[in-house]
Every structure is written in structure tokens, then in C-alpha cells.
Design an enzyme around this catalytic site. Structure first.
Site, PDB file in Angstrom:
ATOM      1  N   ASP A  34     107.113  98.512  23.829  1.00  0.00           N
ATOM      2  CA  ASP A  34     105.921  98.998  23.131  1.00  0.00           C
ATOM      3  C   ASP A  34     104.711  98.752  24.036  1.00  0.00           C
ATOM      4  OD1 ASP A  34     103.777  99.362  21.096  1.00  0.00           O
ATOM      5  OD2 ASP A  34     105.455  99.291  19.687  1.00  0.00           O
ATOM      6  N   THR A  38      99.302 101.083  19.101  1.00  0.00           N
ATOM      7  CA  THR A  38      99.288 101.018  17.633  1.00  0.00           C
ATOM      8  C   THR A  38     100.273  99.973  17.106  1.00  0.00           C
ATOM      9  OG1 THR A  38     100.930 102.801  17.436  1.00  0.00           O
ATOM     10  CG2 THR A  38      98.608 103.442  17.406  1.00  0.00           C
ATOM     11  N   GLY A  39     101.175  99.486  17.948  1.00  0.00           N
ATOM     12  CA  GLY A  39     102.109  98.443  17.533  1.00  0.00           C
ATOM     13  C   GLY A  39     101.430  97.086  17.481  1.00  0.00           C
ATOM     14  N   ASN A 102     111.349 111.038  29.962  1.00  0.00           N
ATOM     15  CA  ASN A 102     111.778 109.830  30.675  1.00  0.00           C
ATOM     16  C   ASN A 102     112.975 109.173  29.995  1.00  0.00           C
ATOM     17  OD1 ASN A 102     109.723 110.095  32.571  1.00  0.00           O
ATOM     18  ND2 ASN A 102     108.301 108.778  31.458  1.00  0.00           N
ATOM     19  N   ALA A 117     112.955 110.157  17.126  1.00  0.00           N
ATOM     20  CA  ALA A 117     112.314 110.175  15.816  1.00  0.00           C
ATOM     21  C   ALA A 117     111.361 111.354  15.740  1.00  0.00           C
ATOM     22  CB  ALA A 117     111.558 108.868  15.590  1.00  0.00           C
ATOM     23  N   TYR A 148      99.958 116.179  17.185  1.00  0.00           N
ATOM     24  CA  TYR A 148     101.128 115.444  16.683  1.00  0.00           C
ATOM     25  C   TYR A 148     102.262 116.402  16.333  1.00  0.00           C
ATOM     26  CZ  TYR A 148     103.850 112.125  13.867  1.00  0.00           C
ATOM     27  OH  TYR A 148     104.846 111.324  13.348  1.00  0.00           O
ATOM     28  N   LYS A 152     105.901 116.702  18.469  1.00  0.00           N
ATOM     29  CA  LYS A 152     107.209 116.438  17.876  1.00  0.00           C
ATOM     30  C   LYS A 152     108.123 117.663  17.961  1.00  0.00           C
ATOM     31  CE  LYS A 152     106.834 112.139  16.619  1.00  0.00           C
ATOM     32  NZ  LYS A 152     107.728 111.113  17.189  1.00  0.00           N
TER      33      LYS A 152
END
Length: 329
Positions: A34, A38-39, A102, A117, A148, A152
Site C-alpha cells: 500500500d 488512502t490506506g 504491472n 477488484a 474512476y 475500472k
């Protein structure tokens, strides 16, 4: 016999940290990665003494190197709330494009199976309800949410390309609204926003007339669906979410009742391209994975509310809480 090794990107995030817990419980050696944009290290600090857990502070958009064997990769690194991806749009695009590229390359070199995800946001503001995996979506690529949504959609496309042209073992999950402990209280998503407002004594803000719908899945159910999909033989996208649909207006009233707040519900204009309906069709998950959600919204909300109530006051009143300094090692 050596334990199988799994890399979980976004491992210090809400879902990522719960996945770390699950895979350790299942007997894996877990490598969490991470960049902490945002983590939060507090989500995984309880794992630091575990000999089967490693943490890499790293941005997957640059490159990814993991020494030794690797059997599974779960790519959960991405901002997931409107506040985040509107504030850091370029990083949002990069983590699902360059980062996914990657990690697919790493999976190919390690002969590992990779699960990416994706999200219900690939359906955009849907014209089909409930949403099935065969629906292509109604997305505005240049709207505020496009960074976003399209990131995705590209992530799914490049994952399928690696599966088709390199015979890579890939899995794609489309995640619907998920909630539970370790969510960031002030990340802009509707559930923590409502609970945060209630705890601060503020009016609950509903955008639009409250008739738009969402379907909320408790985190333990979501993680179980993710695990089952990873271990399955199915390579096409699968919806994992709770089909128990509710309007935002009714959901605000549920939060008022749950928290006992005396504040009222106020209405503001709906943001551009905000989905009017969101409900997963989970027929595939039921038939292919034997999965369906077990935790009711009432039960899950009670657990989540108790978690938010336990947070320090400075977290409750901090609009964009990012205090990682005392956890840097």
C-alpha cells in the site's frame, strides 16, 4: 510444507485489511502492499507481529517486485470514494491502468493467479435494473466520475486481454457498496457520511430527492465472496454484493433510528452522473460460487456503528483524516 504466498495490494485499506485477516486465517503467507494515500496502517498494525505477514510501503503504479514464489495476487489498490478520486484523479487512473499492467506482468512471471477488484461503477448510471454481468453500462467517460469508472473498465479489459492472449489465470470481481469496521468515517460514501453526521450532531445530508437506491453488503460477506471467486475456475466478471435494495431517503431514516440522533434529514442537489439505482443480480455468484450474503443490514449496521462510536474524537471531527506519522516504521 511451505505456505502459499499471496500479495494483496491496497492491503492497508478497508477491504484490503480484511482480506489480509482472512488469508492469514486460511493459512497463507500474506504480503500487503500500500502507498498509504488512502490506506491506514492502523488497519493492519495488529498483524505486524505475525511471522506470516509482511508489509511493503509501495506504489504499484511505478513497478512491482516481490522476491520468491507467489501463488496469488489480489489487486485492491485504488481510491474508492468520490472524495478521493475527485481529489487525486490522475493517481486513480494510474493505479487501475499502469498498476494493473504491472501486476498482470508480475502474475505472468510468477505463474500466479490474479484477482482484480472492479466495481459496480462500471455500470455507471444504469439503464438496466438490477445489474447483471452482461450489462455494458451507461458511463460518461469525461464526467467527474469518469476517472474512476473508466479506470475500472480499462482494468477489466486489460485483465481479459492477459487471460486471452497469455493464458493467465485471472478473476474479476465487481464489488457493490460494502461497509463495516475500518471504513474511513469521512471518505464521502453515504454510509459513513450519515453515521459521522449523526455522531457529530449534524443534519444528515441526502443528495437528490432520496429516491435513488443502493444495496449494502457487510464486509465479512464480501470477503467470503472474494475468496470463493479467487478459488473458483471462473474467469469472467462476477457481481458480489447484497441485493437488499433501499432508497437513500429510507436509509437515512434507518441511521437516524439506529443512532438516536435528533437531527433532521436535509436534501441537496444530486451530483452529476450519480447513479439513480444500484442493485446487483447475484445469480452467477449463487450458482458458480455457492455464495450469498448472510449478514442482515440491521446486524451489520449495528456492528459498524459501534466501531465508529469507538473512534477518538479527533477522528470524528477531522474531515480528511490522514495521520500516519506515528505509524511509519
Amino acid at each position: 510444507m511451505a505456505k502459499q504466498r499471496v500479495l494483496i495490494t491496497g492491503g492497508a485499506g478497508f477491504l484490503g485489511s480484511h482480506l489480509c485477516d482472512r488469508f492469514l486465517k486460511e493459512g497463507f503467507h500474506v504480503i500487503a502492499m500500500d502507498n498509504l494515500i488512502t490506506g491506514d496502517l492502523r488497519n493492519i498494525e495488529h498483524l505486524f507481529k505475525n511471522a506470516d505477514f509482511e508489509f511493503y510501503h509501495h506504489d504499484v503504479s511505478t513497478f512491482v517486485h516481490i522476491p520468491g514464489e507467489l501463488h496469488y495476487i489480489l489487486h485492491f489498490a485504488s481510491p474508492a470514494s468520490p472524495i478521493d478520486y475527485l481529489k487525486i484523479p490522475i493517481q486513480t487512473l494510474k493505479v487501475s491502468s499502469l498498476g494493473t499492467h504491472n501486476l498482470l506482468g508480475l502474475a505472468r512471471s510468477k505463474k500466479a493467479r490474479i484477482l482484480v477488484a472492479s466495481t459496480s461503477e462500471v455500470y455507471g448510471d444504469p439503464l438496466v435494473h438490477p445489474q447483471t454481468e452482461e450489462y455494458y453500462g451507461n458511463v460518461n467517460p469525461i464526467g467527474p466520475r469518469g476517472v474512476y469508472d473508466e479506470a475500472k473498465r480499462f482494468q477489466e479489459a486489460i485483465t481479459m486481454a492477459y487471460h486471452t492472449y497469455h493464458n493467465l489465470e485471472t478473476r474479476i470481481i465487481r464489488i457493490f457498496n460494502t461497509y463495516g469496521p475500518r471504513m474511513r468515517l469521512n471518505d464521502g460514501r453515504v454510509l459513513p457520511a450519515f453515521i459521522g453526521q449523526a455522531l457529530r450532531g449534524e443534519d444528515l445530508t441526502v443528495f437528490g430527492d432520496g429516491s435513488q437506491t443502493r444495496s449494502f453488503c457487510y464486509v465479512d460477506d464480501e470477503v467470503d465472496g472474494i475468496f470463493r471467486l479467487l478459488m473458483s475456475d471462473y474467469h469472467l466478471p462476477v457481481n458480489i454484493g447484497n441485493p437488499d435494495e433501499i432508497t437513500i431517503g429510507d436509509f437515512a431514516e434507518e441511521i437516524v433510528k439506529l443512532t438516536g440522533t435528533k437531527q433532521k434529514v436535509v436534501y441537496k442537489p444530486l451530483p452529476q452522473d450519480d447513479p439513480k439505482q444500484r442493485q446487483p443480480n447475484i445469480t452467477k455468484a449463487k450458482e458458480l460460487l455457492g455464495w450469498s450474503p448472510k449478514v442482515s443490514r440491521a446486524e451489520g449496521l449495528k456492528i459498524t456503528y459501534e466501531y465508529f462510536k469507538s473512534l477518538p474524537q479527533e477522528v470524528l471531527f477531522q474531515r480528511d483524516h490522514k495521520d500516519f506519522q506515528r505509524y511509519v516504521r
